[in-house]
Enzyme design. Structure first.
Site, PDB file in Angstrom:
ATOM      1  N   THR A  23      49.963  40.745  32.275  1.00  0.00           N
ATOM      2  CA  THR A  23      49.805  39.944  33.685  1.00  0.00           C
ATOM      3  C   THR A  23      49.568  38.417  33.352  1.00  0.00           C
ATOM      4  O   THR A  23      48.505  38.319  32.292  1.00  0.00           O
ATOM      5  CB  THR A  23      49.059  40.771  34.601  1.00  0.00           C
ATOM      6  OG1 THR A  23      48.756  40.049  36.041  1.00  0.00           O
ATOM      7  CG2 THR A  23      47.457  40.544  34.203  1.00  0.00           C
ATOM      8  N   CYS A  29      40.979  36.282  39.768  1.00  0.00           N
ATOM      9  CA  CYS A  29      41.511  37.606  39.720  1.00  0.00           C
ATOM     10  C   CYS A  29      40.977  38.534  38.429  1.00  0.00           C
ATOM     11  O   CYS A  29      40.745  37.948  37.660  1.00  0.00           O
ATOM     12  CB  CYS A  29      43.044  37.842  39.621  1.00  0.00           C
ATOM     13  SG  CYS A  29      43.769  36.788  41.060  1.00  0.00           S
ATOM     14  N   HIS A  46      46.295  44.131  38.896  1.00  0.00           N
ATOM     15  CA  HIS A  46      45.922  42.778  39.026  1.00  0.00           C
ATOM     16  C   HIS A  46      45.233  42.639  40.359  1.00  0.00           C
ATOM     17  O   HIS A  46      46.017  42.352  41.658  1.00  0.00           O
ATOM     18  CB  HIS A  46      47.215  41.812  38.979  1.00  0.00           C
ATOM     19  CG  HIS A  46      46.897  40.312  39.118  1.00  0.00           C
ATOM     20  ND1 HIS A  46      47.614  39.582  38.092  1.00  0.00           N
ATOM     21  CD2 HIS A  46      45.983  39.504  39.686  1.00  0.00           C
ATOM     22  CE1 HIS A  46      47.181  38.311  38.456  1.00  0.00           C
ATOM     23  NE2 HIS A  46      46.328  38.382  39.298  1.00  0.00           N
TER      24      HIS A  46
END
Lengths: 162, 291
Positions: A23, A29, A46
């Site tokens: 990711t 995040c 995620h």
């Protein structure tokens, strides 16, 4: 090598030895990485925001977006790949949750994500073995199913493992 | 290279930068006026067949999800709104400028455009939380152009990012803006301001480009607009849409609370909405490149 790229709110798991889950550019995040040494399965979600209550429709559409819905669904996904239910025996690693300089409480979503993730993990009796969170830099995370290595990268820094 | 030589080189690079198209410039001038009307935008679009074709392509793209095709300019412009019309006009003439890799920031091809677009969407969303009315579509346009200086400065920062990132981590440099100044004598907001003058952008946009990291330095009447883009820029970095090695290495200016009321939950919702809109707008604008 097959690569599974996760966008914001995506989650996935794999036990294919040649697979890599990745990711990109985590700001506030957080990537929750689950590793099962028994079945050699790797999973990742995620997470963008701490709590699904702010938008239940979005939570239904994309549970991985929120810590409180994404982590349970990833545990289910791991179980679907043959891991023990409720995360027993899993190694957990966390990365992301950066913040802007001189942030205030309102703008520190990264910290709220981290607390929400730990809270939901605790409810299963789980906790991270290692974490690379906070700071003022974005992170890209990749995990190889074969080696179980969690590699982090960020522009202007050499890659590192957690 | 000495700093004065670099200044001269940067000035030359600004002069050599591609100009905005006449239609993009006219749209920016019109939409920066507080009393403009949608009809003026439609009339401008109708005079440019290429832009008309692009707008119709975007409005009818799969990402917009329309059941029936739109074939009239009036309808298309009204449906997309002025911000997207301006965005299409800018995207059309700056593809190469915004699309190139930002080597000085270790940013990939297209990363600057995505950052500008996310900031535009977020600045507009932030504008809705202003204590006093703020033209949200102007915040979008300002967000779309706020980091133009990076496209020029990147070349002069090549090979500096590792050292600059380490300096900030060790507390030797306060933020990336200062790091740019220490290395080439100018930062991306100053270079962007110079470019905005070369492009003859409206004064409000020049002020945003110059002061988006220090909104309190802007003229008092323009501060809310500059703060909207300051926060939009930060939301873009938080959402993973920075421009590379500088991401998150700027200061949040707390003075924003004088102009905006945003709670923790509202900020989370803002980020969520911006992510959703970004996906849709990026996908629909991508249809421009397919022509």
């Amino acid at each position: 090598m097959s690569q599974m790229v996760l966008g914001i709110g995506d989650l996935g798991a794999s036990n294919q030895p040649d697979a890599e889950i990745k990711t990109y550019a985590l700001g506030s995040c957080i990537a929750v990485v689950l590793l099962d040494p028994q079945t050699r399965t790797v999973g990742m979600v995620h997470v963008a925001l701490p709590e699904s209550k702010i938008n239940l429709i979005k939570a239904k559409e994309k549970p991985g977006y929120f810590a409180d819905t994404g982590v349970p669904l990833l545990l289910q996904e791991m179980a679907r790949h043959g891991c023990q239910p409720k995360g027993k025996g899993l190694i957990i690693k966390l990365a992301g949750g950066a913040a802007i300089m001189d942030h205030n409480d309102t703008f520190n979503i990264g910290k709220r994500n981290l607390l929400a993730i730990k809270k939901i993990l605790w409810s299963y009796g789980l906790g991270p073995r290692s974490e690379d969170v906070g700071g003022t830099f974005s992170r890209t995370v990749s995990v190889s199913v074969k080696t179980g290595e969690v590699i982090l990268s960020s522009p202007g820094r050499p890659n590192w493992k957690i | 290279m000495t700093t004065s030589n670099q200044h001269a080189e940067i000035a030359r690079a600004i002069q050599a930068a591609p100009l905005l198209s006449p239609i993009a410039n006219q749209l920016l001038q019109v939409t920066a006026r507080a009393d403009h009307e949608m009809k003026e935008i439609i009339d401008l679009v109708k005079c440019d067949s290429l832009l008309t074709a692009r707008i119709l392509r975007v409005v009818n793209s799969a990402a917009m999800g329309l059941v029936h095709q739109i074939s009239s300019v009036d309808h298309a412009v009204s449906y997309l709104g002025e911000r997207l019309v301006v965005g299409i006009a800018i995207a059309e003439c700056t593809n190469e400028f915004f699309g190139k890799p930002l080597e000085g920031y270790e940013g990939e091809s297209g990363q600057l455009w995505r950052h500008e677009l996310f900031t535009a969407i977020a600045s507009r969303a932030v504008a809705r939380h202003a204590r006093a009315p703020l033209p949200a579509d102007l915040a979008f346009t300002a967000g779309l152009l706020h980091d133009i200086g990076k496209a020029i400065l990147s070349e002069f920062l090549r090979g500096t990012s590792n050292e600059l990132v380490a300096d900030i981590a060790q507390g030797n440099t306060t933020d990336y803006l200062t790091g740019e100044q220490e290395r080439v004598g100018l930062d991306h907001s100053e270079v962007g301001f110079e470019l905005s003058q070369h492009w003859k952008l409206p004064e409000s946009l020049r002020q945003v480009i110059r002061h988006h990291h220090h909104p309190d330095a802007a003229e008092i009447t323009l501060r809310p607009l500059v703060y909207a883009v300051h926060l939009g820029d930060i939301l873009a970095m938080m959402g993973g849409h920075g421009t590379g090695s500088d991401s998150m290495k700027y200061h949040l200016q707390q003075g924003y609370t004088d102009h905006f009321t945003i709670s923790k939950d509202e900020l989370a919702l803002l980020l969520l909405e911006c992510n959703e809109e970004f996906r849709k707008v990026e996908s629909s604008l991508a249809s421009i490149k397919e022509t």
